[in-house]
Design an enzyme around this catalytic site. Structure first.
Site, short mmCIF file in Angstrom:
data_model
loop_
_atom_site.label_atom_id
_atom_site.label_comp_id
_atom_site.label_asym_id
_atom_site.label_seq_id
_atom_site.Cartn_x
_atom_site.Cartn_y
_atom_site.Cartn_z
N HIS A 69 0.83 -1.21 0.00
CA HIS A 69 0.00 0.00 0.00
C HIS A 69 0.86 1.26 0.00
O HIS A 69 1.91 1.29 0.64
CB HIS A 69 -0.95 0.00 1.20
CG HIS A 69 -2.07 -0.97 1.04
ND1 HIS A 69 -1.90 -2.33 1.17
CD2 HIS A 69 -3.35 -0.78 0.71
CE1 HIS A 69 -3.05 -2.94 0.93
NE2 HIS A 69 -3.95 -2.02 0.65
N PHE A 117 0.87 3.26 6.92
CA PHE A 117 -0.43 3.44 7.57
C PHE A 117 -1.51 3.15 6.54
O PHE A 117 -1.51 3.72 5.45
CB PHE A 117 -0.53 4.90 8.05
CG PHE A 117 -1.83 5.25 8.70
CD1 PHE A 117 -2.08 4.92 10.02
CD2 PHE A 117 -2.80 5.96 8.00
CE1 PHE A 117 -3.27 5.27 10.63
CE2 PHE A 117 -3.99 6.32 8.60
CZ PHE A 117 -4.22 5.97 9.92
N ALA A 120 -9.14 2.81 5.35
CA ALA A 120 -10.14 2.85 4.28
C ALA A 120 -10.61 4.30 4.16
O ALA A 120 -11.53 4.71 4.86
CB ALA A 120 -11.30 1.90 4.57
N VAL A 121 -9.96 5.06 3.29
CA VAL A 121 -10.19 6.50 3.25
C VAL A 121 -11.62 6.87 2.89
O VAL A 121 -12.07 7.96 3.24
CB VAL A 121 -9.19 7.23 2.32
CG1 VAL A 121 -7.78 7.10 2.83
CG2 VAL A 121 -9.28 6.75 0.89
#
Length: 169
Positions: A69, A117, A120-121
């Protein structure tokens, strides 16, 4: 683009991976393995089987998934899904001060935990993301590893919602 469950069930392994290989960041092997679990009854069944495949991964494979990510608010090249998700939270339009704050938090987090970090924006605003950074920096590595996988699960659910119509037709 959304695919029906019937279409996904009929896809070859290669077609299935092409359709769903990016629901997990840079880890198409999860879709490739889950293809063997066909037929899927509906989107919820597909989701559960994808997550079961993720949960069966070794700790090293899970860590690689987490590390795939991108940093939040980063200007590095990232997957199209991540670009869209981060722009939805305004992370592509940060002021210089906000950009610096995200970079400082990304560095502190990655230094402490050894991975980026993950959140789930779509569930958050910039302010709530910053608050979560501060809160989660207090966690243990074990707690954050589990939290990262929980967030990935939520991200996968959102991405499947974008790609798969919830019917069997």
């Amino acid at each position: 683009m959304p695919f029906s469950i019937a279409e996904l069930n009929a896809f070859s392994r290669e077609e299935f991976v092409a359709a769903l290989g990016t629901v997990f960041e840079e880890t198409p092997s999860i879709a490739a393995q889950t293809w063997h679990s066909r037929p899927f009854a509906d989107r919820a069944d597909l989701f559960q089987k994808l997550i079961a495949t993720m949960q069966q991964m070794t700790p090293a494979e899970k860590l690689a998934l987490i590390r795939a990510h991108p940093d939040l608010g980063s200007k590095v090249k990232m997957a199209a899904d991540s670009v869209q998700e981060q722009s939805g939270a305004g992370l592509d339009r940060l002021s210089p001060e906000a950009f610096n704050r995200f970079q400082t938090l990304n560095y502190a987090y990655k230094t402490k935990f050894g991975f980026p970090f993950i959140i789930a924006v779509r569930n958050h605003s910039r302010a709530s993301i910053l608050a979560e950074f501060d809160r989660r920096l207090q966690n243990s590595i074990a707690a954050e590893t589990q939290q990262a996988l929980t967030e990935i699960t939520q991200i996968v659910q959102f991405r499947l919602g974008d790609r798969v119509v919830d019917s069997t037709s």
